[in-house]
Write a protein that holds these residues in place. Sequence first.
Motif, mmCIF file in Angstrom:
data_model
loop_
_atom_site.group_PDB
_atom_site.id
_atom_site.type_symbol
_atom_site.label_atom_id
_atom_site.label_comp_id
_atom_site.label_asym_id
_atom_site.label_seq_id
_atom_site.Cartn_x
_atom_site.Cartn_y
_atom_site.Cartn_z
ATOM 1 N N ILE A 170 0.848 -1.183 0.000
ATOM 2 C CA ILE A 170 0.000 0.000 0.000
ATOM 3 C C ILE A 170 0.890 1.241 0.000
ATOM 4 O O ILE A 170 1.903 1.273 0.697
ATOM 5 C CB ILE A 170 -0.983 -0.009 1.198
ATOM 6 C CG1 ILE A 170 -1.908 1.206 1.162
ATOM 7 C CG2 ILE A 170 -0.245 -0.105 2.504
ATOM 8 C CD1 ILE A 170 -3.035 1.145 2.174
ATOM 9 N N ARG A 171 0.515 2.219 -0.796
ATOM 10 C CA ARG A 171 1.223 3.494 -0.869
ATOM 11 C C ARG A 171 0.185 4.612 -0.804
ATOM 12 O O ARG A 171 -0.878 4.505 -1.407
ATOM 13 C CB ARG A 171 1.990 3.629 -2.173
ATOM 14 C CG ARG A 171 2.977 2.528 -2.448
ATOM 15 C CD ARG A 171 4.378 2.983 -2.149
ATOM 16 N NE ARG A 171 5.370 2.080 -2.703
ATOM 17 C CZ ARG A 171 5.911 1.083 -2.027
ATOM 18 N NH1 ARG A 171 5.526 0.832 -0.815
ATOM 19 N NH2 ARG A 171 6.826 0.329 -2.574
ATOM 20 N N LEU A 201 -3.845 10.165 -2.783
ATOM 21 C CA LEU A 201 -3.874 9.099 -3.774
ATOM 22 C C LEU A 201 -3.357 7.828 -3.106
ATOM 23 O O LEU A 201 -2.256 7.807 -2.571
ATOM 24 C CB LEU A 201 -3.007 9.452 -4.980
ATOM 25 C CG LEU A 201 -2.898 8.400 -6.064
ATOM 26 C CD1 LEU A 201 -4.268 8.105 -6.678
ATOM 27 C CD2 LEU A 201 -1.920 8.837 -7.135
ATOM 28 N N ARG A 210 -2.655 3.674 -3.525
ATOM 29 C CA ARG A 210 -2.476 2.556 -4.453
ATOM 30 C C ARG A 210 -2.261 1.288 -3.637
ATOM 31 O O ARG A 210 -1.477 1.286 -2.697
ATOM 32 C CB ARG A 210 -1.290 2.800 -5.369
ATOM 33 C CG ARG A 210 -1.515 3.965 -6.283
ATOM 34 C CD ARG A 210 -0.353 4.138 -7.219
ATOM 35 N NE ARG A 210 -0.633 5.242 -8.106
ATOM 36 C CZ ARG A 210 0.254 6.156 -8.430
ATOM 37 N NH1 ARG A 210 1.469 6.104 -7.959
ATOM 38 N NH2 ARG A 210 -0.077 7.130 -9.246
ATOM 39 N N ILE A 211 -2.951 0.231 -4.032
ATOM 40 C CA ILE A 211 -2.924 -1.016 -3.277
ATOM 41 C C ILE A 211 -2.683 -2.183 -4.232
ATOM 42 O O ILE A 211 -3.335 -2.287 -5.266
ATOM 43 C CB ILE A 211 -4.274 -1.240 -2.556
ATOM 44 C CG1 ILE A 211 -4.551 -0.097 -1.594
ATOM 45 C CG2 ILE A 211 -4.291 -2.580 -1.842
ATOM 46 C CD1 ILE A 211 -5.992 -0.047 -1.136
ATOM 47 N N LEU A 212 -1.759 -3.065 -3.862
ATOM 48 C CA LEU A 212 -1.533 -4.315 -4.582
ATOM 49 C C LEU A 212 -1.679 -5.441 -3.568
ATOM 50 O O LEU A 212 -0.926 -5.510 -2.597
ATOM 51 C CB LEU A 212 -0.141 -4.346 -5.217
ATOM 52 C CG LEU A 212 0.207 -5.609 -5.999
ATOM 53 C CD1 LEU A 212 -0.738 -5.781 -7.187
ATOM 54 C CD2 LEU A 212 1.651 -5.557 -6.460
ATOM 55 N N PHE A 265 -4.965 -5.029 -8.191
ATOM 56 C CA PHE A 265 -4.436 -3.682 -7.967
ATOM 57 C C PHE A 265 -5.614 -2.718 -7.935
ATOM 58 O O PHE A 265 -6.490 -2.767 -8.798
ATOM 59 C CB PHE A 265 -3.483 -3.293 -9.097
ATOM 60 C CG PHE A 265 -3.044 -1.853 -9.032
ATOM 61 C CD1 PHE A 265 -2.051 -1.453 -8.169
ATOM 62 C CD2 PHE A 265 -3.648 -0.904 -9.844
ATOM 63 C CE1 PHE A 265 -1.660 -0.125 -8.105
ATOM 64 C CE2 PHE A 265 -3.255 0.427 -9.795
ATOM 65 C CZ PHE A 265 -2.258 0.799 -8.921
ATOM 66 N N ALA A 294 -6.610 1.570 -7.092
ATOM 67 C CA ALA A 294 -6.147 2.933 -6.827
ATOM 68 C C ALA A 294 -7.377 3.771 -6.470
ATOM 69 O O ALA A 294 -8.419 3.665 -7.126
ATOM 70 C CB ALA A 294 -5.441 3.511 -8.043
ATOM 71 N N GLN A 307 -8.691 7.769 -4.794
ATOM 72 C CA GLN A 307 -8.337 9.137 -4.447
ATOM 73 C C GLN A 307 -9.335 9.629 -3.407
ATOM 74 O O GLN A 307 -10.543 9.598 -3.633
ATOM 75 C CB GLN A 307 -8.361 10.030 -5.679
ATOM 76 C CG GLN A 307 -7.799 11.403 -5.399
ATOM 77 C CD GLN A 307 -7.502 12.146 -6.681
ATOM 78 O OE1 GLN A 307 -7.268 11.553 -7.718
ATOM 79 N NE2 GLN A 307 -7.512 13.461 -6.596
#
Length: 105
Positions: free
Chosen positions: A9-10, A19, A21-23, A72, A74, A76
């Motif tokens: 996770i970022r 923002l 982002r998850i993988l 994945f 993403a 916001q």
Amino acid sequence: MAVKGKDRIRAKLHDGDTLIRILLAHPMHTGRGENTEGELIPAKFIQDIRLWRNEIEVLTVKCGTATSRNPFFAFQLQGGVVGDKIKLRWVDNTGGKGAAETTVQ
């Protein structure tokens, strides 16, 4: 029961919004695939993903068998500041669980 694998996770500020982002590391079997012996692989897929920002739930995602392996995502979110804590938890249809957390950069 935790699923082996590393979820990533970022979170980053972008134009005043957060923002994310998850993988996720998950096999996401539909229950219709076969192994090398021709036997059906039992269904195993993420059903529920939840996301919190600073202990406040901000997002819930319901998934099904159509979601790809190692999905994945993403998102916001409006607003946010550097240092906000972002937590993620997911549960699959067999009771498997995963979690990840990060801070907004």
